[in-house]
Design an enzyme around this catalytic site. Sequence first.
Site, PDB file in Angstrom:
ATOM      1  N   ASP A  43      -3.854   5.537   7.824  1.00 23.92           N
ATOM      2  CA  ASP A  43      -3.080   5.204   6.617  1.00 23.92           C
ATOM      3  C   ASP A  43      -3.784   4.091   5.842  1.00 23.92           C
ATOM      4  OD1 ASP A  43      -0.284   5.469   5.229  1.00 23.92           O
ATOM      5  OD2 ASP A  43      -0.742   3.327   5.336  1.00 23.92           O
ATOM      6  N   TYR A  48      -4.844  -2.528  -0.286  1.00 25.16           N
ATOM      7  CA  TYR A  48      -5.244  -3.217   0.946  1.00 25.16           C
ATOM      8  C   TYR A  48      -6.660  -3.791   0.811  1.00 25.16           C
ATOM      9  CZ  TYR A  48      -1.287  -0.514   2.839  1.00 25.16           C
ATOM     10  OH  TYR A  48      -0.069   0.073   3.052  1.00 25.16           O
ATOM     11  N   LYS A  77      -2.815   5.405  -1.297  1.00 27.56           N
ATOM     12  CA  LYS A  77      -1.674   5.171  -2.198  1.00 27.56           C
ATOM     13  C   LYS A  77      -2.127   4.655  -3.556  1.00 27.56           C
ATOM     14  CE  LYS A  77       0.733   3.819   1.995  1.00 27.56           C
ATOM     15  NZ  LYS A  77      -0.284   3.060   2.740  1.00 27.56           N
ATOM     16  N   HIS A 110       2.705   4.203  -4.436  1.00 32.82           N
ATOM     17  CA  HIS A 110       2.938   3.131  -3.461  1.00 32.82           C
ATOM     18  C   HIS A 110       4.317   2.483  -3.611  1.00 32.82           C
ATOM     19  CE1 HIS A 110       0.471   0.123  -0.866  1.00 32.82           C
ATOM     20  NE2 HIS A 110       1.720   0.162  -0.470  1.00 32.82           N
TER      21      HIS A 110
END
Length: 316
Positions: A43, A48, A77, A110
Amino acid sequence: MKRLEFRNGDTLDIIGLGTWKSDPGEVGHAVETALDAGYRHIDCAAIYRNEAEVGEALQRVFSRGEIKREDVHITSKLWNNAHLKGDVEPALKKTLSDLKLDYLDLYLIHWPVAFRPGLEGFPESESDFLTPDQAPIGETWGAMLEMRDKGLTRHAGVSNFSTHKLDALAAGGAERPEMNQVELHPYLQQDELLAYCREHGILVTAYSPLGSSDRPETMKGEDEPSLLDNDVIGSIAEKHDATPAQVLIAWAVARDTAVIPKSTNPDHIRKNMDSASLELDSQDLQRIRDLDLHYRYIGGDAFRTDSGLYANIFDD
Ligand code: A2P
């Protein structure tokens, strides 16, 4: 390993590796360790800020030849600053380029929150947001489905969507998301949301299944309850000769939700995968059911504005 089935029959390993908060310099090694340990579900997300390193690790593993691209399910996302319909494809292509992939298995919106295009980081003022009129979520969703039609992602879904927002997406007759990824753990069980998703053929992924204690202090509430130190979880772990983390992961698996524990620690990564063979009994499940506190670790505070634009994102 239990697998979940998408509406077209494709399947997904129920336990995946989370990469939020996995630091640069560590995340690539974590991904390699996970794939070697049998994970086939990773994931990711653009926000990130570690997808390039994840991509290098995937390349290294795929080039060894034993594990092929098509053996691994990779989620990413769409970040909040790319909700305008013309911005979705460039955002997805940037993610694909960072991950060094031709396609994703699953692409998610997201958050149901839109930022000003180009905004780096988090909003500092009201003008950093777009209103739902300026960035209609139905248009963002339409663009996500186009990405699937173009083959840039195999599946399309959302994250952090309430039942109301899922209803609103479907109101125009649009196809429903294939996945809703939300915070889920014994302190936030969200049974109604789960039942809604099940009824409408939407798979669910549990994020922050271990309580996300490694997030920045500024994101933490006062006296936050610990999941890994919970006595009930500890006693169930002892009963099965397992660890608290394994009990938390096995609980998510027992509820047929995908679960993505984050770790960069090789021992944790392997032990978390071993949760696949831990079966909780009905007494364990009842004891865990009683732990619900309706407590969110991820409260969406970064999205609150003076005008209350996105004040109740989890309920509205
Ligand atoms: P680490 O990366 O050192 O393993 P969440 O998935 O809810 O966001 O939680 C992530 C946190 O849980 C991280 O601090 C991670 O630390 C820790 N963690 C992951 N697996 C385990 C485990 N098996 N035992 C204890 N802590 C774990």
